[in-house]
Structures are given as C-alpha cells and as structure tokens.
Design a protein around this motif. Structure first.
Motif, mmCIF file in Angstrom:
data_model
loop_
_atom_site.group_PDB
_atom_site.id
_atom_site.type_symbol
_atom_site.label_atom_id
_atom_site.label_comp_id
_atom_site.label_asym_id
_atom_site.label_seq_id
_atom_site.Cartn_x
_atom_site.Cartn_y
_atom_site.Cartn_z
ATOM 1 N N LYS A 107 10.550 2.023 84.018
ATOM 2 C CA LYS A 107 10.244 0.829 83.223
ATOM 3 C C LYS A 107 10.846 -0.402 83.884
ATOM 4 N N GLU B 286 5.553 -0.256 82.278
ATOM 5 C CA GLU B 286 6.176 1.059 82.121
ATOM 6 C C GLU B 286 5.258 2.177 82.563
ATOM 7 N N ARG C 193 4.126 5.788 81.604
ATOM 8 C CA ARG C 193 4.138 6.632 80.408
ATOM 9 C C ARG C 193 2.937 7.577 80.422
#
Length: 435
Positions: free
Chosen positions: A155, A255, A257
């Motif tokens: 991140k 980020e 993810r």
C-alpha cells in the motif's frame, strides 16, 4: 576547466520557478556537483518562450534560446521543466530518441505517456529520471524504485499535493471557508489562477498513478485512478471533523488487494479523507507532502518534506542530474521500467472503505429506524450514530459512521438516503481512513 572530470553539456527546457533554481544551484555549486557525479556539468542552452521575460533567478542571457533544436541537439543531458503534455512530450521523445538522457519533473506527462517514454529510453540506451515529478524534494520515487526493490509493497497512501493541503489546513486551523482559503493560497503563490488541476484532484491522481506503477510493477495511468477533489468540503465539515478528533486531508491511495474474482490487482483513488488526529498524516501542514509506504518486510515507512517550490523541487532535479551525469560519463543506466507483474486494475467500486455521512432528517418518531433500514438494505453496517438538534424547526442532524464496506454499496446508501422521505438532505459523505 578541471581536467580531472569529463565535461557534459546540459540543455534546460524551461526557466520558470524550478528551472531558474536548477540553473542557479548548478552554477553556484558546480565544483560540488562535479565531485559528486564525476563529471562537470555545463548548462549550454536554456529554452524559453521569451528571452526578455523576468526570471526568479538571474540567467546569463547568452544561454537563452527560443529554438528547441539549439537546446537539445548535441546535449548529453536534457532537463525538461516545461510542464504539461505538449510540447514537452515531443521534445522529451526527441531527446531520448537521440540517445540523450532526460531528467523531468513532469508528472502529467509521465502519467499520460510514461510507457512511450520508457520504451524510447530503453531503445536508445538513454536514462529517464523523474524524482521531481512526485512530492518535490521528497525522495519517494528513488525509495520505491531502488531502496525498496527488495520488498513487496502492499500500500502507498499520502498527501501529494501541497496546494490542497494548504487550503484544507487553512480551513482547519483558521475556520476559513473553502473560497477564502483558496484565495489565500492564490495570494501566497501556492495555488494557480486556475487551480482546477489541484483542487479537482487531477494533480494528485497523476502522482498516484506514478507511485502505483513503481510500487506494484504494473503499468497504470491517470485514467485508472478514481478521483474526487476538495471543492465540496465546507467549514462545517472541518468543524465536524474536529469534534470527532479528526481532520480532513486529500489522500492518494494505491493498494494491492484481492479482487472479487479472487485475483490480485491494483486499486487507486484520490479523495478527501477523514483521518484521526493521532495519525501521522494528520500533522502534515502547509504545502508539505508525506507518503506512507507499507511493505511486507519493511513494514510502514514515511517519506516527508517540502512538496513544492523552486528550490526544493530543484533539489530533486539535481539529484537525478548527478546520477545521469555519472552514467553518461562512466557507463551504466538508470533502473528501467519494471512492469513484470501485469496486475489488473480493479473496479474502484469494489474497494473497501468507511464513510462518515452527515444528514438532516425529520425530527419524528421512527426516523432512526428508517435510516438504519436503508443502510441494512445495502449491506452496510453502522459503527456509530450521533444525533443532535438542528437549527431548522422540525429537523435534527444524524452523523453515521460505517464499518468497512464496498465503495459501491456506500455510494448506493448515500443515493438512497437522498431519496428517502425521512431525510431532508445529505449534507456530506466523507471517507474515513487510518482508524
């Protein structure tokens, strides 16, 4: 001329606030830069639009030219500080295609045409450096591209636009309206006469895309970033934030993810954000920038410093110049574009975040139940609710803070609240991070 060092010719494109400072510092500290880089850098030509215009720092008139050919042909390194897309793109490509290394501070150009520039540099064997394109003097580009090359970044989140941070800071500390804070920023030179690139979040989005490309080894562009600016933030929003021991910052968030299909991808967004006062980013004031980087091995790191201004940004340009000059004189190259991961860009509606929603509702029995039902129907859980009387008769104010939920579901809640008979007005919906 000191015979210990080879001599390199530098062409500077643009002699504005940053360009003037680069030329001044390179001239005044020429011996130091020669010792650091192992090469003596001579500013041979400076491309300007008007040779008679006033400069922030004096420049030898003999160096000034309005001819791009004179400022590029025969140079060892070209420094591009014009800004914008054209003619910067054409001139940078010309230099790279001719095998001339380029140092640029142009985030808009990199966000829009980065792959094309990287490919040209790789083809000709030239260097492309751009530390000054993100966060001024803050060495976050070097940090991500080189210092953290051995880590897996998960991140990147931070304040990357000094103008908006100054405006929000003035609203927070002095109780100013957005309009008054913007005018103060313009009067002090922090904001342009047309501030839209800053206040609409576009400048931050360009920087966010660059940071994401570096952090996640994936090509992304400004069009991949979900963007919301600060023009809707009010003095009342700031007052409410303070009541809940928070402040509002414009954050760029990128980020890594897992998407809803189970595949790993990249998510990027820029928006006003409520952060708690004990969060590291809450204390970043004035036109300073700060970027938090989270790595699996290194944990959380913070890069902080002057995010704009002639001398701070010139510092970043000159650090790139030292590296480019050393490579030009003795061999070697800047790190090439690293895009091996090819991660997909995730739908911004699937990002998980929290909202604080302030609304004016009817002051009647059952209104809380009606409001809670809207949240429940969209699968959003409420963490806390605060209620108080409103100055308008027959109305009260409800402030609801949610648990983590999908961005799309939170937006659906806000839309449904706006159409509900129980709600007179949704006065604000601001994301919450860092808690």
């Amino acid at each position: 001329m000191d015979s210990r060092y080879p001599s390199l010719k530098v062409g500077v494109l643009g002699a504005g606030t940053v360009g003037s400072q680069v030329i001044r510092m390179l001239t005044e500290q020429s011996d130091d830069f020669a010792a650091r880089s192992g090469a003596r850098m001579e500013v041979a030509r400076v491309l300007v639009r008007n040779v008679d215009a006033r400069r922030d720092a004096p420049i030898d008139p003999a160096l000034l030219t309005t001819s791009p050919d004179e400022a590029i042909t025969g140079m060892d390194i070209v420094v591009e500080l014009i800004g914008g897309i054209e003619p910067a793109r054409t001139l940078v490509l010309r230099a790279l295609n001719d095998g001339i290394s380029v140092v640029t501070g142009n985030k808009a150009l990199l966000a829009a045409h980065g792959p094309e520039l990287y490919a040209a540099a790789a083809e000709s064997g030239a260097d492309l450096y751009y530390e000054a394109a993100v966060a001024g003097a803050v060495p976050v580009v070097y940090g991500l591209r080189e210092s953290l090359a051995g880590d897996r970044i998960t991140k990147v989140m931070g304040i990357v636009n000094g103008t908006t941070n100054f405006i929000l800071g003035a609203m927070n500390s002095q109780g100013m309206t957005y309009e008054d804070a913007l005018k103060k920023a313009q009067d002090l030179g922090f904001a342009e006469a047309d501030p839209s690139a800053d206040v609409d979040g576009l400048d931050a989005a360009a920087k966010c895309s660059i940071l994401a490309s570096l952090a996640f080894h994936t090509r992304v562009g400004i069009e991949d970033v979900a963007v919301e600016g600060i023009t809707s933030i009010t003095a009342e929003d700031m007052s409410e934030a303070a009541y809940f021991h928070r402040t509002i910052k414009l954050l760029a968030i990128a980020e890594r993810r897992i998407g809803e299909d189970g595949r790993e991808g990249v998510s990027m967004r820029v928006h006003p954000t409520l952060v708690p006062l004990d969060h590291p980013l809450a204390a970043v004031d004035e036109a300073f920038n700060a970027i938090l980087v989270e790595g699996e091995a290194a944990g959380r790191l913070m890069f902080y410093g002057q995010g704009a201004g002639g001398a701070p940004t010139a510092s970043a340009v000159l650090s790139d110049l030292v590296a480019a000059a050393h490579h030009r004189a003795y061999g070697g190259h800047a790190p090439r574009e690293s895009v091996y991961a090819h991660l997909p860009i995730l739908d911004p509606g699937t990002a998980k975040t929290r909202y604080q929603i302030r609304m004016q509702v009817e002051d009647r029995l059952g209104v809380l139940s009606d409001v809670a039902g809207i949240f429940a129907r969209h699968g959003v859980s409420i963490q806390s609710v605060h209620q108080r009387d409103d100055k308008e008769p027959g109305a009260c104010v409800i402030i609801a803070t949610t648990h983590l939920a999908r961005e799309a579901d939170l937006r659906a809640v806000v839309n449904a609240l706006g159409q509900s008979d129980a709600v007179r007005e949704v006065t604000s919906a601001i994301r919450v991070e860092g808690e």
